[in-house]
Design a protein around this motif. Structure first.
Motif, PDB file in Angstrom:
ATOM      1  N   HIS A 208       0.829  -1.204   0.000  1.00  0.00           N
ATOM      2  CA  HIS A 208       0.000   0.000   0.000  1.00  0.00           C
ATOM      3  C   HIS A 208       0.872   1.267   0.000  1.00  0.00           C
ATOM      4  CE1 HIS A 208      -3.734  -2.060   0.123  1.00  0.00           C
ATOM      5  NE2 HIS A 208      -3.605  -2.531   1.364  1.00  0.00           N
ATOM      6  N   LEU A 209       1.994   1.218   0.720  1.00  0.00           N
ATOM      7  CA  LEU A 209       2.893   2.370   0.726  1.00  0.00           C
ATOM      8  C   LEU A 209       3.500   2.619  -0.647  1.00  0.00           C
ATOM      9  CD1 LEU A 209       4.755   1.878   4.136  1.00  0.00           C
ATOM     10  CD2 LEU A 209       3.047   3.634   3.563  1.00  0.00           C
ATOM     11  N   ASP A 210       3.674   1.533  -1.417  1.00  0.00           N
ATOM     12  CA  ASP A 210       4.214   1.662  -2.767  1.00  0.00           C
ATOM     13  C   ASP A 210       3.156   2.081  -3.777  1.00  0.00           C
ATOM     14  OD1 ASP A 210       6.729   1.015  -1.956  1.00  0.00           O
ATOM     15  OD2 ASP A 210       6.549  -1.121  -2.428  1.00  0.00           O
ATOM     16  N   GLY A 211       1.914   2.273  -3.308  1.00  0.00           N
ATOM     17  CA  GLY A 211       0.857   2.737  -4.191  1.00  0.00           C
ATOM     18  C   GLY A 211       0.043   1.650  -4.848  1.00  0.00           C
ATOM     19  N   ALA A 212       0.204   0.410  -4.425  1.00  0.00           N
ATOM     20  CA  ALA A 212      -0.561  -0.685  -5.019  1.00  0.00           C
ATOM     21  C   ALA A 212      -2.006  -0.630  -4.534  1.00  0.00           C
ATOM     22  CB  ALA A 212       0.060  -2.033  -4.653  1.00  0.00           C
ATOM     23  N   SER A 213      -2.925  -0.860  -5.459  1.00  0.00           N
ATOM     24  CA  SER A 213      -4.341  -0.898  -5.088  1.00  0.00           C
ATOM     25  C   SER A 213      -4.650  -2.199  -4.365  1.00  0.00           C
ATOM     26  CB  SER A 213      -5.218  -0.776  -6.334  1.00  0.00           C
ATOM     27  OG  SER A 213      -5.012  -1.897  -7.187  1.00  0.00           O
ATOM     28  N   THR A 214      -5.840  -2.255  -3.774  1.00  0.00           N
ATOM     29  CA  THR A 214      -6.243  -3.478  -3.071  1.00  0.00           C
ATOM     30  C   THR A 214      -6.298  -4.656  -4.022  1.00  0.00           C
ATOM     31  OG1 THR A 214      -7.539  -2.170  -1.500  1.00  0.00           O
ATOM     32  CG2 THR A 214      -8.048  -4.527  -1.660  1.00  0.00           C
ATOM     33  N   PHE A 215      -6.853  -4.443  -5.218  1.00  0.00           N
ATOM     34  CA  PHE A 215      -6.936  -5.518  -6.208  1.00  0.00           C
ATOM     35  C   PHE A 215      -5.550  -6.021  -6.585  1.00  0.00           C
ATOM     36  CE2 PHE A 215      -6.905  -6.799 -10.694  1.00  0.00           C
ATOM     37  CZ  PHE A 215      -7.801  -7.855 -10.658  1.00  0.00           C
ATOM     38  N   THR A 216      -4.623  -5.088  -6.841  1.00  0.00           N
ATOM     39  CA  THR A 216      -3.260  -5.475  -7.213  1.00  0.00           C
ATOM     40  C   THR A 216      -2.561  -6.189  -6.068  1.00  0.00           C
ATOM     41  OG1 THR A 216      -3.113  -3.577  -8.694  1.00  0.00           O
ATOM     42  CG2 THR A 216      -1.043  -4.616  -8.042  1.00  0.00           C
ATOM     43  N   THR A 217      -2.815  -5.754  -4.849  1.00  0.00           N
ATOM     44  CA  THR A 217      -2.186  -6.388  -3.683  1.00  0.00           C
ATOM     45  C   THR A 217      -2.616  -7.842  -3.559  1.00  0.00           C
ATOM     46  OG1 THR A 217      -2.140  -4.264  -2.512  1.00  0.00           O
ATOM     47  CG2 THR A 217      -1.885  -6.261  -1.188  1.00  0.00           C
ATOM     48  N   TYR A 218      -3.920  -8.081  -3.731  1.00  0.00           N
ATOM     49  CA  TYR A 218      -4.407  -9.464  -3.655  1.00  0.00           C
ATOM     50  C   TYR A 218      -3.875 -10.291  -4.820  1.00  0.00           C
ATOM     51  CZ  TYR A 218      -7.632  -9.056   0.276  1.00  0.00           C
ATOM     52  OH  TYR A 218      -8.167  -8.920   1.541  1.00  0.00           O
ATOM     53  N   ARG A 219      -3.863  -9.706  -6.020  1.00  0.00           N
ATOM     54  CA  ARG A 219      -3.491 -10.464  -7.215  1.00  0.00           C
ATOM     55  C   ARG A 219      -1.992 -10.747  -7.281  1.00  0.00           C
ATOM     56  NH1 ARG A 219      -2.193  -9.237 -12.639  1.00  0.00           N
ATOM     57  NH2 ARG A 219      -2.303  -7.003 -12.182  1.00  0.00           N
ATOM     58  N   ARG A 220      -1.166  -9.797  -6.867  1.00  0.00           N
ATOM     59  CA  ARG A 220       0.278  -9.930  -7.023  1.00  0.00           C
ATOM     60  C   ARG A 220       0.989 -10.452  -5.780  1.00  0.00           C
ATOM     61  NH1 ARG A 220       2.652  -7.029 -11.223  1.00  0.00           N
ATOM     62  NH2 ARG A 220       1.251  -7.038 -13.026  1.00  0.00           N
ATOM     63  N   ILE A 221       0.419 -10.239  -4.604  1.00  0.00           N
ATOM     64  CA  ILE A 221       1.137 -10.564  -3.370  1.00  0.00           C
ATOM     65  C   ILE A 221       0.412 -11.626  -2.542  1.00  0.00           C
ATOM     66  CG2 ILE A 221       2.005  -9.638  -1.187  1.00  0.00           C
ATOM     67  CD1 ILE A 221       2.346  -6.949  -2.610  1.00  0.00           C
ATOM     68  N   ILE A 222      -0.849 -11.368  -2.201  1.00  0.00           N
ATOM     69  CA  ILE A 222      -1.535 -12.223  -1.235  1.00  0.00           C
ATOM     70  C   ILE A 222      -1.886 -13.589  -1.826  1.00  0.00           C
ATOM     71  CG2 ILE A 222      -3.559 -12.433   0.237  1.00  0.00           C
ATOM     72  CD1 ILE A 222      -3.595  -9.413   0.508  1.00  0.00           C
ATOM     73  N   LEU A 223      -2.602 -13.590  -2.957  1.00  0.00           N
ATOM     74  CA  LEU A 223      -3.032 -14.870  -3.536  1.00  0.00           C
ATOM     75  C   LEU A 223      -1.863 -15.758  -3.965  1.00  0.00           C
ATOM     76  CD1 LEU A 223      -6.223 -13.872  -5.556  1.00  0.00           C
ATOM     77  CD2 LEU A 223      -6.054 -14.897  -3.276  1.00  0.00           C
ATOM     78  N   PRO A 224      -0.783 -15.221  -4.580  1.00  0.00           N
ATOM     79  CA  PRO A 224       0.354 -16.103  -4.884  1.00  0.00           C
ATOM     80  C   PRO A 224       0.974 -16.744  -3.653  1.00  0.00           C
ATOM     81  CG  PRO A 224       0.484 -14.106  -6.194  1.00  0.00           C
ATOM     82  CD  PRO A 224      -0.628 -13.892  -5.210  1.00  0.00           C
ATOM     83  N   SER A 225       0.880 -16.086  -2.505  1.00  0.00           N
ATOM     84  CA  SER A 225       1.444 -16.669  -1.287  1.00  0.00           C
ATOM     85  C   SER A 225       0.570 -17.786  -0.723  1.00  0.00           C
ATOM     86  CB  SER A 225       1.626 -15.587  -0.220  1.00  0.00           C
ATOM     87  OG  SER A 225       0.369 -15.111   0.244  1.00  0.00           O
ATOM     88  N   LEU A 226      -0.626 -17.966  -1.292  1.00  0.00           N
ATOM     89  CA  LEU A 226      -1.553 -18.995  -0.806  1.00  0.00           C
ATOM     90  C   LEU A 226      -1.548 -20.244  -1.686  1.00  0.00           C
ATOM     91  CD1 LEU A 226      -4.648 -16.813   0.196  1.00  0.00           C
ATOM     92  CD2 LEU A 226      -2.784 -17.636   1.655  1.00  0.00           C
ATOM     93  N   LYS A 227      -0.467 -20.477  -2.405  1.00  0.00           N
ATOM     94  CA  LYS A 227      -0.402 -21.654  -3.272  1.00  0.00           C
ATOM     95  C   LYS A 227      -0.619 -22.967  -2.505  1.00  0.00           C
ATOM     96  CE  LYS A 227       2.444 -19.784  -7.004  1.00  0.00           C
ATOM     97  NZ  LYS A 227       3.747 -19.860  -7.724  1.00  0.00           N
ATOM     98  N   PRO A 228      -0.056 -23.139  -1.294  1.00  0.00           N
ATOM     99  CA  PRO A 228      -0.345 -24.372  -0.548  1.00  0.00           C
ATOM    100  C   PRO A 228      -1.828 -24.545  -0.239  1.00  0.00           C
ATOM    101  CG  PRO A 228       1.564 -23.262   0.378  1.00  0.00           C
ATOM    102  CD  PRO A 228       0.958 -22.316  -0.605  1.00  0.00           C
ATOM    103  N   VAL A 229      -2.527 -23.444   0.035  1.00  0.00           N
ATOM    104  CA  VAL A 229      -3.961 -23.527   0.300  1.00  0.00           C
ATOM    105  C   VAL A 229      -4.712 -23.928  -0.969  1.00  0.00           C
ATOM    106  CG1 VAL A 229      -5.984 -22.287   1.141  1.00  0.00           C
ATOM    107  CG2 VAL A 229      -3.723 -21.771   2.089  1.00  0.00           C
ATOM    108  N   PHE A 230      -4.319 -23.348  -2.104  1.00  0.00           N
ATOM    109  CA  PHE A 230      -4.921 -23.728  -3.383  1.00  0.00           C
ATOM    110  C   PHE A 230      -4.741 -25.227  -3.629  1.00  0.00           C
ATOM    111  CE2 PHE A 230      -4.913 -19.204  -4.556  1.00  0.00           C
ATOM    112  CZ  PHE A 230      -6.102 -19.120  -5.268  1.00  0.00           C
ATOM    113  N   PHE A 231      -3.537 -25.710  -3.402  1.00  0.00           N
ATOM    114  CA  PHE A 231      -3.241 -27.115  -3.656  1.00  0.00           C
ATOM    115  C   PHE A 231      -4.050 -28.014  -2.726  1.00  0.00           C
ATOM    116  CE2 PHE A 231       0.468 -30.262  -4.602  1.00  0.00           C
ATOM    117  CZ  PHE A 231      -0.351 -30.900  -5.518  1.00  0.00           C
TER     118      PHE A 231
END
Length: 309
Positions: A208-231
């Motif tokens: 957020h400090l870097d100016g990322a929107s909520t959508f971008t934060t979920y798409r680029r940072i949060i959801l990729p970190s949940l790969k074990p949950v996806f699996f």
């Protein structure tokens, strides 16, 4: 060396031989022995027995006259089995895909710290607390063209409305998808919500400090970190799809005809009502192969991850 250590050493070796185990030492083994025996006999033992029967000409009763791969050849030449496999492909892909999508969306929605989160989470999770038999029966009432949603909407004045998927051979499999998604999507939501709550908050703040929107934060940072949950969700949903039996029996009973049968229903029908144990066993082994094709990569990735920790 302390007195306690010396005593333990003397108990371990007496006259050059190990000391006898006491009842307290044997108790965990005694308690676990029935479970281990039942697991070996009733799960793995019957799996091996089913594999053996799939290579025999067993019909009403088990027979041990081996016929090689004849039962598998007959199985894949059976139109009913091919319909069941096609239904599994349609049902499984839609069920897994929609559940993952809805589960992620609901989890993100609840992760916004909304009001009455506990009540909403309970409402979404409640369907998973009931059995597929209850789910199938309830949706059978709702989707029945005679007295279900179709009749309700027609009574409201929409006389041209038609929703006869339950009795339409080309659409009935989608009724299974609707009922299964309704029951399992809340469970997937709970998995992803737990994963979202475990994401490092500093990463989100930095984005957020870097100016990322909520959508971008979920798409680029949060959801990729949940790969074990996806699996994990993928493995669980795939397992549910492959072994689905009670939902079909309660909702469509495999009909119209056998248009909505899944491999589990085919196996039950041929083994217990058509007296073709050999072919039923072959279909069961194919289903086991599908489950192993999903579980083995999952277990491999888990074990590999533990080694690198």
């Amino acid at each position: 060396m302390s007195t306690k250590t010396a005593n333990s050493e003397s108990q371990k070796t007496r006259a050059g031989r190990p000391a006898r185990l006491s009842l307290a030492d044997w108790m965990p083994k005694i308690v676990m022995a029935p479970t281990v025996i039942m697991t070996l006999v009733c799960i793995y033992g019957y799996m091996i027995w089913t594999a053996v029967l799939s290579f025999t000409n067993s019909r009403m009763l088990p027979s041990y006259k081996f016929v090689g791969l004849d039962q598998y050849e007959r199985l894949f030449n059976n139109d009913r089995w091919m319909v069941a496999l096609t239904n599994l492909g349609v049902f499984g892909s839609l069920f897994i895909g929609i559940c993952l999508f809805l589960g992620v969306m609901l989890a993100i929605f609840l992760d916004q710290k909304i009001r009455a989160e506990g009540a909403i989470r309970t409402i979404y999770l409640y369907p998973m607390a009931i059995s597929f038999i209850v789910t199938g029966t309830a949706w059978k009432w709702l989707l029945n063209p005679t007295n279900g949603l179709e009749k309700l909407i027609i009574d409201m004045g929409f006389e041209d409305f038609k929703f006869d998927w339950l009795i339409n051979p080309d659409m009935v499999v989608y009724c299974l998808v609707i009922a299964a998604v309704w029951q399992a999507s809340g469970f997937v939501m709970a998995l992803f919500l737990a994963g979202l709550r475990g994401v490092d908050g500093d990463l989100i703040k930095a984005a957020h400090l870097d100016g990322a929107s909520t959508f971008t934060t979920y798409r680029r940072i949060i959801l990729p970190s949940l790969k074990p949950v996806f699996f994990s969700a993928l493995v669980i949903l795939s397992h549910i799809a492959i072994k689905s039996f009670d939902l079909v029996q309660a909702l469509t009973n495999g009909g119209p005809g056998y248009a909505s049968e899944l491999p589990a229903n085919f196996m039950y029908t041929y083994t217990f009502t058509r007296s073709q144990i050999g072919m039923g066993s072959a279909s069961a082994m194919v289903m086991l192969g599908c489950v192993l094709a999903i579980l083995v990569p999952y277990l491999y990735s888990e074990l590999r991850g533990e080694r690198h920790e």
